[in-house]
Write an enzyme that holds these catalytic residues in place. Structure first.
Site, short mmCIF file in Angstrom:
data_model
loop_
_atom_site.label_atom_id
_atom_site.label_comp_id
_atom_site.label_asym_id
_atom_site.label_seq_id
_atom_site.Cartn_x
_atom_site.Cartn_y
_atom_site.Cartn_z
N PRO A 156 0.69 -5.06 12.22
CG PRO A 156 -1.16 -4.39 13.48
CD PRO A 156 -0.12 -3.86 12.53
CE1 TYR A 157 -1.47 -9.15 4.92
CE2 TYR A 157 0.55 -7.93 4.45
CZ TYR A 157 -0.41 -8.86 4.08
OH TYR A 157 -0.31 -9.49 2.86
CE1 TYR A 158 5.38 -6.62 5.02
CE2 TYR A 158 3.99 -4.79 5.71
CZ TYR A 158 4.73 -5.44 4.74
OH TYR A 158 4.79 -4.92 3.48
CE LYS B 207 -0.33 -12.62 4.58
NZ LYS B 207 -1.03 -13.84 4.10
#
Length: 214
Positions: free
Chosen positions: A128-130, A133
């Protein structure tokens, strides 16, 4: 250059703010979310502004009015869920881009993540973070702003080496948070970094030489 640092209370953000405060070529305003954070900055004679990335674009525009550049280093942090990652790392970032355009701040530097542009290389546990970003970067690239996207490798709190590798030379590795901060500041007026996105790790070249090789 008048610079607003968004995410000034984070570990990299604190390095950036301190370095900009000492830099004769730039002035800094630190954007933070809490009154106590602003009070701490005031005690250190650092100008600050309180604003929330979950707030409105208009409020964010007021916070960055008068700046000549934005540095976005904010993040939801490792202790929150995918919902906050979406709201801060993606939507919060995009709202600051909209705010920058609204008030005529053209220079925008984004701190992203190593290989955020390559889905096949993403850490599954941090997907989810990638995703956040990846799409924030893509929105910045199409925003019309004069952007630089810095994608650091694994972050460590070791002393600065002042030596980096960028782009194709930046094989998967780590980089000190302090060296990320030094690199961010060096990109502000380096035309080689304009409209560029690159991976960043510690390496063997000076920051200036490495950036000029882009």
């Amino acid at each position: 250059m008048k610079v607003v640092v968004i995410g000034a209370n984070g570990q990299i953000g604190q390095h950036v703010v301190k370095e900009l405060q000492k830099n004769d070529n730039h002035s800094v305003k630190a954007m933070v979310r809490k009154e106590e954070q602003a009070e701490t900055l005031k005690m250190n004679r650092i100008q600050s502004v309180i604003a929330d990335l979950e707030g409105s674009v208009d409020d964010l525009a007021k916070a960055i009015t008068g700046a000549e550049a934005v540095i976005f280093i904010a993040g939801s942090g490792g202790h929150t869920g995918p919902d906050k990652t979406l709201l801060i790392d993606l939507d919060g970032a995009v709202k600051t881009m909209e705010a920058a355009k609204q008030v005529g701040v053209n220079r925008y530097i984004m701190v992203s993540a190593y290989d955020a542009d390559k889905r096949q290389n993403w850490n599954e546990a941090m997907r989810p973070y990638y995703v956040a970003k990846h799409y924030a970067d893509r929105m910045l690239e199409t925003s019309g702003l004069n952007y630089t996207i810095v994608r650091p490798g694994g972050l460590v709190n070791e002393p600065s080496t002042e030596k980096i590798a960028v782009g194709a030379e930046a094989k998967p590795s780590t980089i000190t948070r302090e060296d990320v901060a030094h690199t961010i500041i060096a990109t502000l007026e380096n035309e080689k970094t304009y409209h560029r996105a690159f991976n960043l790790v510690n390496g063997t070249q000076s920051i200036e030489v490495a950036l000029n090789s882009l």
